[in-house]
Design a protein around this motif. Structure first.
Motif, mmCIF file in Angstrom:
data_model
loop_
_atom_site.group_PDB
_atom_site.id
_atom_site.type_symbol
_atom_site.label_atom_id
_atom_site.label_comp_id
_atom_site.label_asym_id
_atom_site.label_seq_id
_atom_site.Cartn_x
_atom_site.Cartn_y
_atom_site.Cartn_z
ATOM 1 N N ARG A 138 42.876 25.176 56.100
ATOM 2 C CA ARG A 138 44.123 25.930 56.279
ATOM 3 C C ARG A 138 45.302 25.225 55.618
ATOM 4 N N GLY A 139 45.413 23.917 55.837
ATOM 5 C CA GLY A 139 46.536 23.152 55.290
ATOM 6 C C GLY A 139 46.556 23.097 53.782
ATOM 7 N N ASP A 140 45.375 23.248 53.147
ATOM 8 C CA ASP A 140 45.320 23.212 51.682
ATOM 9 C C ASP A 140 46.150 24.337 51.073
ATOM 10 N N PHE A 141 46.123 25.512 51.730
ATOM 11 C CA PHE A 141 46.903 26.647 51.232
ATOM 12 C C PHE A 141 48.370 26.560 51.652
ATOM 13 N N ILE A 142 48.606 26.126 52.884
ATOM 14 C CA ILE A 142 49.989 26.046 53.390
ATOM 15 C C ILE A 142 50.789 25.005 52.624
ATOM 16 N N PHE A 143 50.168 23.866 52.332
ATOM 17 C CA PHE A 143 50.891 22.771 51.688
ATOM 18 C C PHE A 143 50.680 22.706 50.181
ATOM 19 N N GLY A 144 50.103 23.751 49.616
ATOM 20 C CA GLY A 144 50.020 23.846 48.161
ATOM 21 C C GLY A 144 48.918 23.066 47.501
ATOM 22 N N LYS A 145 47.990 22.505 48.274
ATOM 23 C CA LYS A 145 46.881 21.776 47.659
ATOM 24 C C LYS A 145 45.876 22.743 47.017
ATOM 25 N N ASP A 147 45.558 26.976 45.681
ATOM 26 C CA ASP A 147 46.282 28.206 45.360
ATOM 27 C C ASP A 147 45.297 29.367 45.412
ATOM 28 N N TRP A 148 45.593 30.345 46.262
ATOM 29 C CA TRP A 148 44.675 31.476 46.431
ATOM 30 C C TRP A 148 44.402 32.174 45.107
ATOM 31 N N TYR A 149 45.442 32.348 44.295
ATOM 32 C CA TYR A 149 45.276 33.077 43.035
ATOM 33 C C TYR A 149 44.377 32.330 42.058
ATOM 34 N N GLN A 150 44.338 31.004 42.177
ATOM 35 C CA GLN A 150 43.503 30.224 41.276
ATOM 36 C C GLN A 150 42.025 30.349 41.616
ATOM 37 N N ILE A 151 41.710 30.692 42.878
ATOM 38 C CA ILE A 151 40.301 30.835 43.237
ATOM 39 C C ILE A 151 39.820 32.278 43.058
ATOM 40 N N LEU A 173 53.796 51.108 51.370
ATOM 41 C CA LEU A 173 52.468 51.080 50.773
ATOM 42 C C LEU A 173 51.493 50.219 51.581
ATOM 43 N N LEU A 174 50.264 50.697 51.700
ATOM 44 C CA LEU A 174 49.151 49.935 52.268
ATOM 45 C C LEU A 174 48.058 49.889 51.207
ATOM 46 N N ILE A 175 47.553 48.697 50.946
ATOM 47 C CA ILE A 175 46.528 48.549 49.909
ATOM 48 C C ILE A 175 45.275 47.936 50.508
ATOM 49 N N GLU A 176 44.153 48.558 50.208
ATOM 50 C CA GLU A 176 42.848 48.006 50.556
ATOM 51 C C GLU A 176 42.046 47.883 49.270
ATOM 52 N N HIS A 177 41.616 46.692 48.962
ATOM 53 C CA HIS A 177 40.863 46.499 47.717
ATOM 54 C C HIS A 177 39.854 45.361 47.881
ATOM 55 N N GLU A 178 38.940 45.277 46.922
ATOM 56 C CA GLU A 178 37.901 44.261 46.925
ATOM 57 C C GLU A 178 37.986 43.452 45.639
ATOM 58 N N TYR A 179 37.730 42.173 45.753
ATOM 59 C CA TYR A 179 37.711 41.321 44.566
ATOM 60 C C TYR A 179 36.882 40.067 44.857
ATOM 61 N N ARG A 180 36.659 39.282 43.812
ATOM 62 C CA ARG A 180 35.823 38.091 43.940
ATOM 63 C C ARG A 180 36.674 36.833 43.971
ATOM 64 N N ILE A 181 36.207 35.848 44.749
ATOM 65 C CA ILE A 181 36.836 34.532 44.764
ATOM 66 C C ILE A 181 35.767 33.477 44.490
ATOM 67 N N ARG A 182 36.213 32.334 44.010
ATOM 68 C CA ARG A 182 35.305 31.221 43.736
ATOM 69 C C ARG A 182 35.384 30.243 44.910
ATOM 70 N N HIS A 183 34.292 30.123 45.678
ATOM 71 C CA HIS A 183 34.219 29.189 46.796
ATOM 72 C C HIS A 183 34.318 27.766 46.260
ATOM 73 N N ARG A 184 34.704 26.861 47.124
ATOM 74 C CA ARG A 184 34.838 25.469 46.695
ATOM 75 C C ARG A 184 33.517 24.895 46.182
ATOM 76 N N ASP A 185 32.393 25.452 46.671
ATOM 77 C CA ASP A 185 31.082 24.990 46.215
ATOM 78 C C ASP A 185 30.693 25.573 44.859
#
Length: 466
Positions: A138-145, A147-151, A173-185
């Motif tokens: 959790r702290g990695d995103f809050i403190f900038g370690k 970045d959601w957009y980078q994953i 507006l309400l948006i519902e969408h699907e996309y892929r993220i890269r897990h840390r592994d």
């Protein structure tokens, strides 16, 4: 003091230390008396909290605070204090703690990620099943370690930015969408995100709030089912094609028993109609997408088979194709294929008698979609953005020849010819229109719309079959 409304002043003044101690709740008594002894030994002020029994036997929370006056030897001469009813504060505090505990329990068992962010997309709150979904804390995103957009997968990032920009520009507006993220592994995971505008705790500012769920297993299951369904549909197309070929062979065998030219021609026309449908099922069986057909490739094969069927001598009649690469659904491709089969067959049979030379042309193109029919929904869902469904594209088909021309005394809309009757019926089935032009030959123009699937790719294919 506030407890006088429970005891009269006279009654309360009669309390000695033992009586007062007996009014402390049994669960609080030992602690309260122990704290009080500590204050008496070391401090000039005291403050303790405990539950005190009212006259009716119920308890209230009190804050007991005051000061000691001491003699020169340090012994206590007098104490002055106030007992304040803090029941309301205590109950509110307990409810707050319970609420916080429930929230922690909810988020601990929440299978997704809950988040809030500013309109500049800066994270404000991130909670939930973060580490399991992303591999980050959790702290990695809050403190900038992190970045959601980078994953987010690079191919999905642009659409994500566009959707969130829409949210900033449209508070409803309400948006519902699907996309892929890269897990840390390093592995890719699918997430479904639901996000909307809300007010911040002060009610003065607008922020973005949403949830994201890991749907990777669901996606894997969908892909597996899609593969099974694709194999099943391909097998169906393959069987239909084989059955139609059997029918065509039976017609050919049956035709061998007759010598009458008209009967033989009727058999040949029936064979060609069956072959027209068989080729479509063969192309669908071989295509990667068994829902749509590459109609331009299909036409090249169909016209080549027709030339072979009518044994057109090489060089006498040429076939010119001017066709956009068009993908059509089976419900459109089959009637359209039969229409073209009938019109080309007519040209090959009647337009070039006695070795007359010439050419037959087929042109298929599409017009621009009707933008006036578009509407913008307040709820944007891009789950099916990659679908090729488009009901607003209109096509124009032109089948022409430079032969003898269509007889002027025949109304092609009202004729005894089975072929032209089929053409008119199938054009109506496609909800299209047909026109005939007689000028240096015959030209049929047909306008229709694709009712199921349409092309996403358009390029030009021009060829010649001799």
């Amino acid at each position: 003091m506030c407890i006088r409304d429970r005891y009269t002043a006279e009654e309360f003044n009669k309390f000695d230390n033992v009586s007062w101690a007996n009014h402390i709740h049994p669960e609080d008594r030992e602690k309260a008396l122990g704290e009080l002894r500590t204050f008496q030994e070391k401090e000039n002020k005291f403050r303790i909290e405990y539950r005190f029994r009212k006259k009716d036997g119920s308890y209230i929370h009190v804050e007991d605070s005051g000061v000691y006056q001491r003699n020169e030897d340090g012994s206590i001469r007098k104490s002055f204090g106030v007992m304040k009813d803090i029941t309301g504060i205590k109950l509110a505090s307990e409810k707050l703690k319970e609420s916080e505990a429930r929230y922690r329990s909810f988020m601990k068992n929440f299978r997704g990620i809950a988040f809030q962010m500013g309109l500049d997309f800066t994270p404000i709150l991130v909670d939930g099943n973060i580490e399991e979904t992303t591999g980050y804390r959790r702290g990695d995103f809050i403190f900038g370690k992190a970045d959601w957009y980078q994953i987010v997968h690079p191919k999905d990032r642009e659409q994500l930015f566009e959707n969130r920009e829409r949210l900033v520009n449209d508070p409803l507006l309400l948006i519902e969408h699907e996309y892929r993220i890269r897990h840390r592994d390093g592995k890719l995971r699918w997430v479904r995100e639901i996000i909307q505008n809300v007010s911040d705790p002060t009610g003065k500012k607008r922020i973005l709030q949403g949830t994201a769920y890991d749907i990777s297993k669901q996606k894997e299951a969908e892909e597996s089912l899609a593969k099974v369904e694709e194999i099943r549909k391909k097998e169906i197309h393959h069987r239909i094609k084989n059955n139609l070929q059997v029918i065509s062979s039976l017609l050919e065998l049956q035709a061998e028993k007759f010598n009458d030219i008209e009967v033989l021609e009727a058999f040949r026309e029936s064979q060609n109609r069956v072959a027209t449908m068989a080729i479509i099922h063969e192309e669908l069986y071989r295509s990667k997408n068994n829902e749509t057909l590459d109609f331009s490739a299909y036409l090249q094969k169909l016209t080549a088979d027709l030339f072979h069927s009518y044994t057109v001598r090489k060089g006498d009649v040429n076939m010119q194709l001017d066709i956009e690469e068009t993908f059509l659904g089976m419900d459109t491709a089959i009637p359209l294929g039969i229409i073209i089969n009938e019109l080309i067959s007519n040209s090959l049979k009647h337009a070039f008698p006695s070795g007359r030379k010439g050419e037959v042309c087929i042109k298929l193109c599409r017009t621009e979609e009707n933008s006036e029919n578009k509407s913008i929904s307040k709820i944007i869902n891009n789950i099916d953005d990659k679908s090729s469904v488009d009901k607003n594209i209109q096509y124009t088909l032109v089948v022409s020849d430079n032969g003898l021309g269509f007889p002027e005394n025949i109304d092609f809309r009202n004729t005894s010819s089975l072929g032209l009757q089929l053409v008119n019926i199938l054009v109506e089935q496609l909800e299209g229109t047909i026109e005939l032009e007689i000028c240096s030959g015959t030209k049929f123009k047909i306008w229709f719309k694709e009712t199921c699937q349409s092309s996403e790719k358009v390029s030009s294919i021009k060829g010649e079959i001799q």
